[in-house]
Design a protein around this motif. Sequence first.
Motif, short mmCIF file in Angstrom:
data_model
loop_
_atom_site.label_atom_id
_atom_site.label_comp_id
_atom_site.label_asym_id
_atom_site.label_seq_id
_atom_site.Cartn_x
_atom_site.Cartn_y
_atom_site.Cartn_z
N SER A 65 0.55 -1.46 0.14
CA SER A 65 0.38 0.48 -0.05
C SER A 65 0.69 0.95 0.24
CB SER A 65 -0.93 0.17 1.32
OG SER A 65 0.26 0.27 2.44
N LEU A 66 0.31 2.21 -0.02
CA LEU A 66 1.34 3.75 -0.05
C LEU A 66 1.54 4.08 1.19
CD1 LEU A 66 2.11 6.37 -1.73
CD2 LEU A 66 -0.55 7.14 -0.30
N GLU A 67 0.93 2.99 2.29
CA GLU A 67 1.95 3.81 3.63
C GLU A 67 2.80 2.49 3.68
OE1 GLU A 67 -1.31 2.91 3.13
OE2 GLU A 67 -1.97 5.19 2.93
N GLU A 68 2.57 1.29 3.06
CA GLU A 68 3.42 0.81 3.21
C GLU A 68 4.92 0.53 2.71
OE1 GLU A 68 1.36 -3.49 3.72
OE2 GLU A 68 1.52 -3.13 2.21
N ILE A 69 4.60 1.48 1.48
CA ILE A 69 5.45 1.76 0.40
C ILE A 69 6.95 2.72 0.57
CG2 ILE A 69 6.48 3.29 -2.07
CD1 ILE A 69 4.02 1.08 -2.90
N THR A 70 5.55 3.96 1.56
CA THR A 70 6.63 5.19 2.19
C THR A 70 6.90 4.81 3.11
OG1 THR A 70 4.64 5.87 3.41
CG2 THR A 70 5.17 6.83 1.49
N GLN A 71 6.88 3.42 4.30
CA GLN A 71 7.66 3.45 5.17
C GLN A 71 9.18 2.07 5.35
OE1 GLN A 71 7.17 3.49 8.60
NE2 GLN A 71 8.60 2.68 8.87
N SER A 72 8.35 1.27 4.13
CA SER A 72 10.22 0.86 3.36
C SER A 72 10.96 1.96 2.79
CB SER A 72 9.88 0.10 2.37
OG SER A 72 8.82 -1.09 2.46
N MET A 73 11.21 2.96 2.67
CA MET A 73 11.19 4.25 2.03
C MET A 73 12.29 4.32 3.48
SD MET A 73 9.53 5.91 -1.78
CE MET A 73 9.49 5.25 -2.32
N ARG A 74 11.46 4.73 4.38
CA ARG A 74 12.19 5.51 4.86
C ARG A 74 13.05 4.06 5.61
NH1 ARG A 74 6.93 6.04 6.79
NH2 ARG A 74 6.33 8.52 6.25
#
Length: 140
Positions: A100-109
Amino acid sequence: KMLRIAGEHADIVSLLTTSVASGVVENDPTERLASTVETKLSWIREGAGERFPDIELNIIPSIFESTDPRGTAQAIIEDRNWRGLTVDDVLDMPSVFIGSLEEITQSMRERRERFGFSYYVFSDRELEMPTRIVSELSGQ
């Protein structure tokens, strides 16, 4: 050799997760593995020495919005004929983001912290998801 030279002289270094050693872009999945990226980063670090923290690192991501990250990773393996890789290998690839968008941004962090990527370079043909990612990460 080139990554050591880049570490020694460049202020910005882009890591490729495809091989161009033969003069042709090859989609070798081992170039995308976390261990391979860590090796490449070590070469940059060797060349940079004490100035390594000042180097901006970037990578070109592949982004797959999905409600089933493991299923999507398996589909990528099958579609690209990536023999010998596991779903976990794909999910751990520094340049592959699935979820999800949230999972992707968390992975990027997390990957920023783990690998030190300052930014990602997106294709101008696929800006919808990057726009959403930038909005989500704005100010972080």
